[in-house]
Design a protein around this motif. Sequence first.
Motif, mmCIF file in Angstrom:
data_model
loop_
_atom_site.group_PDB
_atom_site.id
_atom_site.type_symbol
_atom_site.label_atom_id
_atom_site.label_comp_id
_atom_site.label_asym_id
_atom_site.label_seq_id
_atom_site.Cartn_x
_atom_site.Cartn_y
_atom_site.Cartn_z
ATOM 1 N N ALA A 1 0.824 -1.211 0.000
ATOM 2 C CA ALA A 1 0.000 0.000 0.000
ATOM 3 C C ALA A 1 0.863 1.268 0.000
ATOM 4 O O ALA A 1 0.462 2.296 -0.556
ATOM 5 C CB ALA A 1 -0.947 -0.009 1.205
ATOM 6 N N HIS A 2 2.054 1.184 0.588
ATOM 7 C CA HIS A 2 2.971 2.334 0.593
ATOM 8 C C HIS A 2 3.387 2.714 -0.829
ATOM 9 O O HIS A 2 3.462 3.899 -1.169
ATOM 10 C CB HIS A 2 4.201 1.989 1.445
ATOM 11 N N VAL A 3 3.624 1.693 -1.655
ATOM 12 C CA VAL A 3 3.968 1.921 -3.057
ATOM 13 C C VAL A 3 2.828 2.687 -3.752
ATOM 14 O O VAL A 3 3.057 3.650 -4.480
ATOM 15 C CB VAL A 3 4.232 0.537 -3.725
ATOM 16 N N GLN B 1 12.482 -0.408 -5.869
ATOM 17 C CA GLN B 1 13.287 -0.488 -4.647
ATOM 18 C C GLN B 1 12.524 -1.240 -3.555
ATOM 19 O O GLN B 1 13.105 -2.038 -2.816
ATOM 20 C CB GLN B 1 13.674 0.918 -4.172
ATOM 21 N N HIS B 2 11.207 -0.982 -3.485
ATOM 22 C CA HIS B 2 10.412 -1.735 -2.504
ATOM 23 C C HIS B 2 10.287 -3.191 -2.905
ATOM 24 O O HIS B 2 10.204 -4.069 -2.047
ATOM 25 C CB HIS B 2 9.048 -1.078 -2.294
ATOM 26 N N ASP B 3 10.282 -3.478 -4.195
ATOM 27 C CA ASP B 3 10.263 -4.881 -4.622
ATOM 28 C C ASP B 3 11.532 -5.598 -4.145
ATOM 29 O O ASP B 3 11.479 -6.748 -3.712
ATOM 30 C CB ASP B 3 10.135 -4.979 -6.148
ATOM 31 N N GLN C 1 11.136 3.633 -10.040
ATOM 32 C CA GLN C 1 12.295 3.215 -9.245
ATOM 33 C C GLN C 1 11.920 2.983 -7.786
ATOM 34 O O GLN C 1 12.424 2.067 -7.141
ATOM 35 C CB GLN C 1 13.419 4.260 -9.339
ATOM 36 N N HIS C 2 11.018 3.827 -7.265
ATOM 37 C CA HIS C 2 10.593 3.658 -5.876
ATOM 38 C C HIS C 2 9.932 2.289 -5.689
ATOM 39 O O HIS C 2 10.235 1.561 -4.753
ATOM 40 C CB HIS C 2 9.630 4.785 -5.470
ATOM 41 N N GLU C 3 9.038 1.945 -6.611
ATOM 42 C CA GLU C 3 8.357 0.650 -6.487
ATOM 43 C C GLU C 3 9.360 -0.494 -6.645
ATOM 44 O O GLU C 3 9.306 -1.485 -5.917
ATOM 45 C CB GLU C 3 7.216 0.535 -7.525
HETATM 46 FE FE LIG Z 1 9.350 4.072 0.195
#
Ligand SMILES: [Fe+2]
Length: 445
Positions: A57-59, A147-149, A143-145
Amino acid sequence: MTTTEEPGTETERLRGRIAAELARTRARTALLTEAVDDDDLMRQHSPLMSPLVWDLAHVGNQEELWLVRDVGGREPVRRDIDELYDAFKQPRKDRPTLPLLPPAEARAYLTTVRDKVLDLLDGIRFTDRSLVTDGFAFGMIVQHEQQHDETMLATHQLRSGPAVLDAPAPPEPRARVGDEVLVPAGPFTMGTSTDPWALDNERPAHTVELPAYVIDAAPVTNGRYREFIADGGYDDPRWWSEAGWRHRREAGLTAPLHWRRDGDGWAYRRFGRWSPVRDDEPVVHVCWYEAEAFAAWAGRRLPTEAEWEKAARWDPATGRSRRYPWGDEDPTGEHANLGQRHLRPAPVGAYPAGASPLGVHQLIGDVWEWTSTTFRGHPGFTAFPYREYSEVFFGDDYRVLRGGSFGTDRSACRGTFRNWDYPIRRQIFSGFRCARDARADEAHG
Ligand SMILES: [Fe+2]
């Protein structure tokens, strides 16, 4: 459709590329979060990590904040959950006790946000604001998603229970790799001012002058690391810094994370499966202090961040810095072990097509490489688009890691890309290579 000569084509191509990257990234997020059941998604597998459903959910929340609200100027989808998914307000250890969106609701939220993003992407002009120039804000969210992956992949590595992830083995060695490479003295260009999706801490390009040095042609392998263990490296304070030795004792470190004794040898657990430690693979899951101690034992040191980047990007024929060791083109499966294509580092020699002009191998992919450098802005750094991406982390607390791992997506893994973490961390896919000053006869030979 327009032809290549007509205006607007470039914009259409960028739109298409952004949509493809968003979709490709979301497929990976889905794979990581659909591999386990709802209970597992809600559970915290390690105090170092969030429940997977928080990352999920943060993504979506970051995508909503930056693309739906800021870029698109649209009404909020769920303003009420902003606080819950603010990484600065919610420490990881507390996240399992928060009233998180259950998995079905989190997925529906991501879909709603994505539909709005695709809708606004249709009409966007990439020239209106610096935030959207060359699609930057979209690239930042991709890139953010990703990085969370990678973070979620690290959570998978920490969870117990039966294996749920699968991937083919990486390629076998295809080239013999030497021990060390001499990098001659001289200036090189570090960082970038032109890579459109480069993040603020990679900018701007600037000249760095380095004396001659020698760097390992490949990351340190399990075989070499086992010699350090067998030689009593973990029990000899000579090799450890004061802070490192204190941490080694307090944390009871005796081997890389996920290793255990197996008869005369060692085995490691990877994503729920045990196998014998393979000697020609880069060592992974070591903290900065372990890397520092190994280097001292080996009569070496860790490279500085600038040394790493010069080895990775500097082309002696032209004097310019490349985007990647092999050139300017984006990574393929021939160049590097990236993007969770394989679930472990590849043996040394597996990617000859990815070597630098000087013959340094596997700088990109396989394992993040610890450097000796603390995390700071390049000279001329400007926070963009927000201080919390990098600037709030600058200082002596974090060490820089470079090059990405097998779990890093190609979109978040340029020759200029910088990662950082605490020197005690090793749940990340971290390894290292060593360096040393060049001797006078080498430097002038
Ligand atoms: Fe984040």
